[in-house]
Design an enzyme around this catalytic site. Sequence first.
Site, PDB file in Angstrom:
ATOM      1  N   HIS A 122       0.861  -1.180   0.000  1.00  0.00           N
ATOM      2  CA  HIS A 122       0.000   0.000   0.000  1.00  0.00           C
ATOM      3  C   HIS A 122       0.901   1.236   0.000  1.00  0.00           C
ATOM      4  CE1 HIS A 122      -4.176  -1.151   0.103  1.00  0.00           C
ATOM      5  NE2 HIS A 122      -3.906  -2.115   0.966  1.00  0.00           N
ATOM      6  N   GLU A 125      -0.033   8.341  10.986  1.00  0.00           N
ATOM      7  CA  GLU A 125      -1.371   7.838  11.280  1.00  0.00           C
ATOM      8  C   GLU A 125      -2.210   8.789  12.130  1.00  0.00           C
ATOM      9  OE1 GLU A 125      -0.783   3.019  11.340  1.00  0.00           O
ATOM     10  OE2 GLU A 125      -0.170   4.155  13.105  1.00  0.00           O
ATOM     11  N   ASP A 160      -4.975   1.957   1.937  1.00  0.00           N
ATOM     12  CA  ASP A 160      -5.248   1.359   3.241  1.00  0.00           C
ATOM     13  C   ASP A 160      -5.844   2.397   4.190  1.00  0.00           C
ATOM     14  OD1 ASP A 160      -2.771   2.684   3.052  1.00  0.00           O
ATOM     15  OD2 ASP A 160      -1.893   1.538   4.692  1.00  0.00           O
ATOM     16  N   TYR A 217      -9.231   6.027 -17.643  1.00  0.00           N
ATOM     17  CA  TYR A 217      -9.966   6.745 -16.609  1.00  0.00           C
ATOM     18  C   TYR A 217     -10.466   8.082 -17.132  1.00  0.00           C
ATOM     19  CZ  TYR A 217      -8.002   3.397 -13.297  1.00  0.00           C
ATOM     20  OH  TYR A 217      -7.673   2.253 -12.630  1.00  0.00           O
TER      21      TYR A 217
END
Length: 401
Positions: free
Chosen positions: A104, A381, A109, A300
């Site tokens: 990732h 995080e 994630d 895309y």
Amino acid sequence: MNRMELINHFTDLHEAEIIALRRAIHEDPELSFKEYHTSGRVLLELDQMGIPYTKDIAGTGIRAVLKGNLPGSRTIGLRADMDALPLNEDTGLSFASKNCGVMHACGHDIHTANLVGVAKTLNDMKDSFGGTVCFYFQPAEENGGGGREMIKAGILEDPKPDAVMALHVMPGSPGIICSAPGDVSAFSDRLIVTVHGKKAHSSNPSSGVDAINIAAHIIVAYNSIVTRLLRPETVSTYNVGIIQGGTAGNIVADEVSIQIMLRNVHASDREIMLDRLKAIASGIAESFGGSCTFQFRAGYESVHNNAALTADMMTLFSENGNALTHGMENVSETRTHILSGTNLGAEDFGFYTQKVPGFMYWVGVGGNEQPLHNSSVVFDESYIKLCTRSMVLGALHFLMD
């Protein structure tokens, strides 16, 4: 407590759970359309919350639907992508990838764990809002157009969202939220030009038609497309990435494949570029006695941010800057920034925004400031909570204000 205080209370409450989920997803990354464990983890969370869902959409995709308990007729769709990249991780994290060759490295994630956190927070707050929230957990953003496949399967119907929203984390710039109205990514398409000639021995080249020579002239001529055949203000580019042809040094090649990637911000420029690529190749090939065939693979679509929705959301984030980063170290206030210039990167959230008014934004989450898609990129995080708070705030504002 007011709305923002409630958001902060519940995001604080769920922070440790969301970080743990992110780590579990990070150490078990899965490639496009193979997100079986990731999808399974999301389903467990939805089951625990009692939020109804439809699973196995486009393979591993999920749509969950949460209704507020107050009156309200609006519906908003929130999207997260779940897939990882074919990279060997080199971060040294305690929860680094356990799957060789998969990582990732683009923050999906975090996107997935964040949307679970958004669902948890909105589920806790369902007595304080009306309307409907659809959560789209999408496969294959990186490779395969999972958004397109989810939409084909009907996720934008029954209920049909009045707006869609997504975010993307970016390394560095902790506390910054960036976006812009209009097109914020590019159409990304592939064209394979096959040049057909006639094989001959190099001792008698006039008896053949040299496909390599034709291909060389085509590639040189292509350099004039952006500078001479598109408007000066156009934001477009193309790249010849692969040339394949020939069988031996003493043989005039009868076939060459030219693989091209096109990137255009506007659909009209996309059509002009595709038309010119084909016309130039055909004309040159015919002048040398050869021919061309073409294989176009639509990629895309451009992410188009609705101007009114974008202005409203960016104002909302700016006005709540202090509250959004409340309790976060090193950042006292969320800062909003309007992007300048045009990003020619691809992002399949464009499939959503071409059908429904949409808003995509980027959140600075700190870390080691390595670029996305890098084997050593690390995110902080502690800023996942900023993603969750901003998305919850934006959803509630759209539904209720």
